[in-house]
Write a protein that holds these residues in place. Structure first.
Motif, mmCIF file in Angstrom:
data_model
loop_
_atom_site.group_PDB
_atom_site.id
_atom_site.type_symbol
_atom_site.label_atom_id
_atom_site.label_comp_id
_atom_site.label_asym_id
_atom_site.label_seq_id
_atom_site.Cartn_x
_atom_site.Cartn_y
_atom_site.Cartn_z
ATOM 1 N N LEU A 108 0.848 -1.294 0.060
ATOM 2 C CA LEU A 108 -0.094 0.004 -0.022
ATOM 3 C C LEU A 108 0.977 1.351 0.035
ATOM 4 C CD1 LEU A 108 -2.897 -1.016 2.567
ATOM 5 C CD2 LEU A 108 -3.121 -0.694 -0.015
ATOM 6 N N GLN A 174 -1.793 -3.224 -6.084
ATOM 7 C CA GLN A 174 -1.924 -1.951 -5.317
ATOM 8 C C GLN A 174 -1.158 -0.953 -6.030
ATOM 9 O OE1 GLN A 174 -3.823 -1.749 -2.980
ATOM 10 N NE2 GLN A 174 -4.526 -3.679 -2.925
ATOM 11 N N TRP A 316 -8.781 -1.581 0.590
ATOM 12 C CA TRP A 316 -7.970 -2.652 0.765
ATOM 13 C C TRP A 316 -8.509 -3.337 2.266
ATOM 14 C CZ3 TRP A 316 -5.212 -4.899 4.954
ATOM 15 C CH2 TRP A 316 -4.588 -5.905 4.825
#
Length: 343
Positions: A108, A174, A316
């Motif tokens: 992330l 991501q 997420w």
């Protein structure tokens, strides 16, 4: 008398057999997707293999096959370890999209502090919260690379608006989402495919760390590199896995298992992360020496980038909740572990 002699002979035979087992020499087939000049080969796998050989008195050795020399494609590497095509593999977790969803937390935006700390955190996290994702193999290490940068052929990246209209390569799911949220058009591909894609104009640049850039000729292919303020958490990183075929591990004699176990786990993961970070500086120098312009994105601008991508964390978490996990707990655990190891 005969029984005593027979018993003694059998005892000697048993001892000899045990000694023979301990003396067994094993060569591991180690497979990965990068070239032999890449730090994942030269600074991670090769020294690790040398250490295995030294600590086993040359009974546990490696034969490293770089650049997919055993066949297949980078996304197939994990299955090659599972199926025994290779004994040990090194692969990016993100190449197998959706296969390791809980480990994606470390990919992330602005999650990573530094490569060594985040690598240690990733190991502890999978041990306690995601171990079952790797049930098909014997996981030996997890580590991440240094801070990701943005490399472009023509347009210089200085602010958020500069991403608009650019086709940029990304390594993971991501990171693809991150680039899209910042206005770019993400193009997913393994890093060995980047040079050709840039040369043919398929993409306008790529996001990768410094360490691998010269290995894929980025110093010859791009004009600009945007580096983020290093006092700020990294724009992104990606998780590497070093995994072993379970049957191969189980077949090792006890003394060689002991050597392998001593060279696996959290400490080794941290060591691999540290090696990756150390490889950034000389690679950056090569970029500069080739005339690539490097500019630093200041913290004030990065605040805007972070705000633009904050929704990725929430998405997420929701995704994990939908899969039956406590997404908020997973995210917080990853952040806490990374903070714990950051000095």
């Amino acid at each position: 008398m005969f029984r005593k002699m027979l018993g003694a002979a059998m005892a000697v035979a048993v001892m000899g057999g045990a000694s023979g087992a301990d003396a067994q020499e094993v060569t591991l087939k180690v497979h990965h997707f990068l070239g032999p000049q890449a730090p994942q080969h030269a600074a991670v796998l090769a020294p690790w293999c040398d250490k295995l050989a030294k600590e086993s008195n040359d009974k546990l050795k490696c034969q490293i096959f770089p650049a997919m020399q055993l066949g297949g494609t980078p996304p197939q590497l994990y299955d090659q370890a599972r199926d025994g095509i290779a004994d040990v593999i090194l692969v990016l977790a993100g190449y197998a999209a959706n296969r390791f969803p809980r480990m994606e937390v470390f990919e992330l935006p602005f999650m990573m502090t530094n490569a060594e700390a985040t690598s240690r955190a990733a190991w502890d996290y999978q041990e306690t919260l995601a171990k079952d994702e790797f049930a098909e193999t014997k996981l030996l290490a997890t580590f991440v690379h240094g801070p990701g940068n943005i490399y472009t052929t023509k347009k210089k990246i200085e602010k958020l608006d500069d991403f608009k209209g650019l086709k940029l390569r990304a390594p993971t799911r991501q990171t693809n989402k991150l680039l899209a949220m910042m206005g770019a058009s993400p193009v997913g591909m393994p890093v060995p495919a980047v040079p050709e894609a840039i040369s043919k104009g398929v993409i306008d640049g790529a996001v990768i760390p410094y360490e691998v850039a010269p290995a894929i000729k980025m110093n010859e292919l791009v004009k600009h590199t945007a580096e983020t303020d290093r006092s700020y958490n990294a724009l992104y990183t990606a998780v590497f896995l070093v995994a072993m075929n379970k049957a191969k591990y189980d077949s090792l004699p006890a003394d060689l298992k002991k050597v392998l176990d001593a060279n696996s786990g959290g400490e080794v993961s941290g060591m691999f992360g540290k090696a990756m970070l150390a490889a950034d500086a000389p690679a950056k120098e090569k970029m500069l020496a080739s005339g690539v312009e490097i500019n630093v994105i200041p913290a004030a601008e990065l605040d805007k980038w972070k705000k633009a991508s904050d929704a990725l964390d929430d998405a997420w978490v929701k995704d994990m909740d939908a899969k039956g996990f406590d997404g908020k707990k997973l995210l917080q655990s990853a952040q806490d572990l990374t903070k714990k190891y950051t000095k």
